[in-house]
Design an enzyme around this catalytic site. Structure first.
Site, PDB file in Angstrom:
ATOM      1  N   TYR A 141      46.973  43.267  36.151  1.00  0.00           N
ATOM      2  CA  TYR A 141      46.916  44.336  37.149  1.00  0.00           C
ATOM      3  C   TYR A 141      48.227  45.131  37.187  1.00  0.00           C
ATOM      4  O   TYR A 141      48.244  46.284  37.574  1.00  0.00           O
ATOM      5  CB  TYR A 141      46.668  43.760  38.548  1.00  0.00           C
ATOM      6  N   LYS A 190      42.790  30.752  30.004  1.00  0.00           N
ATOM      7  CA  LYS A 190      42.134  30.975  28.706  1.00  0.00           C
ATOM      8  C   LYS A 190      43.170  30.608  27.647  1.00  0.00           C
ATOM      9  O   LYS A 190      43.527  31.406  26.778  1.00  0.00           O
ATOM     10  CB  LYS A 190      41.679  32.447  28.614  1.00  0.00           C
ATOM     11  N   ASP A 222      35.784  30.743  31.064  1.00  0.00           N
ATOM     12  CA  ASP A 222      34.345  30.890  30.762  1.00  0.00           C
ATOM     13  C   ASP A 222      33.581  29.655  31.233  1.00  0.00           C
ATOM     14  O   ASP A 222      32.520  29.759  31.849  1.00  0.00           O
ATOM     15  CB  ASP A 222      34.109  31.184  29.267  1.00  0.00           C
ATOM     16  N   ASP A 246      39.967  37.413  40.678  1.00  0.00           N
ATOM     17  CA  ASP A 246      39.127  38.511  41.174  1.00  0.00           C
ATOM     18  C   ASP A 246      37.672  38.244  40.804  1.00  0.00           C
ATOM     19  O   ASP A 246      36.769  38.319  41.639  1.00  0.00           O
ATOM     20  CB  ASP A 246      39.600  39.840  40.561  1.00  0.00           C
ATOM     21  N   ASP A 250      34.218  36.612  43.396  1.00  0.00           N
ATOM     22  CA  ASP A 250      32.912  37.250  43.652  1.00  0.00           C
ATOM     23  C   ASP A 250      31.780  36.271  43.338  1.00  0.00           C
ATOM     24  O   ASP A 250      30.784  36.194  44.059  1.00  0.00           O
ATOM     25  CB  ASP A 250      32.722  38.506  42.780  1.00  0.00           C
TER      26      ASP A 250
HETATM   27  C1  IPM Z   1      39.515  42.519  45.440  1.00  0.00           C
HETATM   28  C2  IPM Z   1      39.154  43.891  44.929  1.00  0.00           C
HETATM   29  C3  IPM Z   1      40.413  44.577  44.417  1.00  0.00           C
HETATM   30  C4  IPM Z   1      41.001  43.721  43.323  1.00  0.00           C
HETATM   31  C5  IPM Z   1      40.189  46.029  43.939  1.00  0.00           C
HETATM   32  C6  IPM Z   1      39.538  46.894  45.001  1.00  0.00           C
HETATM   33  C7  IPM Z   1      41.465  46.662  43.471  1.00  0.00           C
HETATM   34  O1  IPM Z   1      38.165  43.792  43.959  1.00  0.00           O
HETATM   35  O2  IPM Z   1      40.378  42.432  46.344  1.00  0.00           O
HETATM   36  O3  IPM Z   1      38.913  41.537  45.006  1.00  0.00           O
HETATM   37  O4  IPM Z   1      40.572  43.813  42.160  1.00  0.00           O
HETATM   38  O5  IPM Z   1      41.918  42.945  43.614  1.00  0.00           O
HETATM   39 MN    MN Z   2      37.318  41.804  43.728  1.00  0.00          MN
END
Ligand code: IPM
Ligand code: MN
Length: 355
Positions: A141, A190, A222, A246, A250
């Site tokens: 990032y 990884k 993975d 990140d 999710d």
């Molecule tokens: C998160 C989001 C952010 C990230 C984006 C919006 C920059 O997806 O906080 O998980 O990738 O960190």
């Molecule tokens: Mn995210």
């Protein structure tokens, strides 16, 4: 007096923040806590007003606060802007300026939400209680990046860079957290391909020597993505870099029912912290009054716990959320039940917090 900077942001951000603030005020009254709350423009909203996703005024406000509560940023309106002018660039600049390198993302399956999980019942029997510890101010990032024309088109790159001290300090956070939990750290990398992951692994192993009570295992990213849906109960603390964290958070959010449920705290080892739901600005449902405010409300609980040391108030909020779910109240993302609007869910939590 606690100083809290509020950054509602874009899309559903302002809607969920409104409910989070209601709950903060309710616990404030209950426990006689005083908050100085100031709102600042951030993300797309700030681009429209000032041409900058993280304007100076907002930065000064955040840096002089005890905690920052953020909604979400981004949306189609700003998708065509250059990378460093996008709302998301503001979010990265915010995290960097606050130096909050440790992002804690708890993924907990509430028993009443089992139906909302896409996993089979037998995989959920033993419950899911994972803490993702994501490195937040380094890695791909923030590494060198660029795009340049070449004969056949363009060449673009983003570099994954980690230094020993960055890995060390995030590993310490993960092991310390594990001590208070089930004493297991799964470090995700990884290392079969990436040099940065090999340094990650070696450094984590060094830190692990200071924590003989904690079991350390390494897992390739993975495989981790697969194990999360195959046997999520095996995990306690997942320690990983910015990008893998990140993605995996999710996935973890969906297996516990909805991304609308996951709060986060971003810390730097002292009391100043940034608190935000892990979900995005969800422009497709903005203004429809159906967004789930619980991730933000639970982020408020994390703020009370980590920044202010108000354990009891934080616990009240968590219990109120649990009770609302137990009694069948749901937002649209959570499936069957008594479906409430964003605002009604906020009111319900306030009612239960008051006792
Ligand atoms: C998160 C989001 C952010 C990230 C984006 C919006 C920059 O997806 O906080 O998980 O990738 O960190
Ligand atoms: Mn995210």
């Amino acid at each position: 007096m606690y100083k809290v900077a509020i950054l509602p942001g874009d899309g559903i951000g302002p809607e969920v923040i409104k409910e989070g603030l209601k709950v903060l005020k309710a616990v404030g009254e209950k426990y006689n806590l005083r908050f100085e709350i100031k709102e600042y423009p951030f993300g797309g909203e700030a681009i429209d007003k000032y041409g900058d996703p993280y304007p100076e005024e907002t930065k000064n406000g955040c840096l002089s606060s005890d905690a920052v509560l953020l909604g979400a940023v981004g949306g189609p309106k700003w998708d065509r802007l250059e990378g460093n002018k996008r709302p998301e660039a503001g979010l990265l600049a915010l995290r960097k300026s606050l130096k909050v390198y440790a992002n804690l993302r708890p993924a907990v399956l509430y028993p009443y939400l089992k139906k909302a999980s896409p996993l089979k019942d037998e995989l959920l029997e033993k419950g899911i209680d994972i803490l993702i510890v994501r490195e937040l101010t380094g890695g791909i990032y923030f590494g060198p990046k660029g795009i340049e024309p070449i004969d056949s088109g363009f060449r673009a790159y983003d570099m994954e860079v980690y230094e020993t001290h960055e890995i060390e300090r995030i590993a310490v956070i993960a092991f310390e957290a594990a001590l208070k939990r089930k004493r297991k750290v799964t470090s995700v990398d990884k290392a079969n391909v990436l040099e940065s992951s090999r340094l990650w692994r070696k450094t984590v192993e060094e830190v692990a020597k200071r924590y003989p009570e904690v079991e350390l295992e390494h897992m390739y990213v993975d495989n981790c993505a697969m194990q999360l849906v195959k046997n999520p109960t095996q995990f306690d603390v997942i320690l990983t870099n910015n990008m893998f964290g990140d993605i995996l958070s999710d996935e973890a959010a969906q297996i516990v029912g909805s991304i609308g449920m996951l709060p986060s705290a971003s810390l730097r080892g002292d009391k100043v912290g940034l608190y935000e739901p892990i979900h995005g600005s969800a422009p497709d449902i903005a203004g429809k009054k159906i967004a789930n405010p619980l991730a933000t409300i639970l982020s408020v609980a994390m703020m009370l716990q980590y920044s202010f040391g108000e354990e009891e108030a934080a616990q009240d909020i968590r219990k109120a959320v649990e009770r609302a779910l137990e009694e069948g109240f749901r937002t649209a993302d959570l499936g069957e039940g008594i479906v409430l609007s964003t605002e009604e869910m906020g009111d319900k939590i306030v009612e239960y917090v008051k006792g």
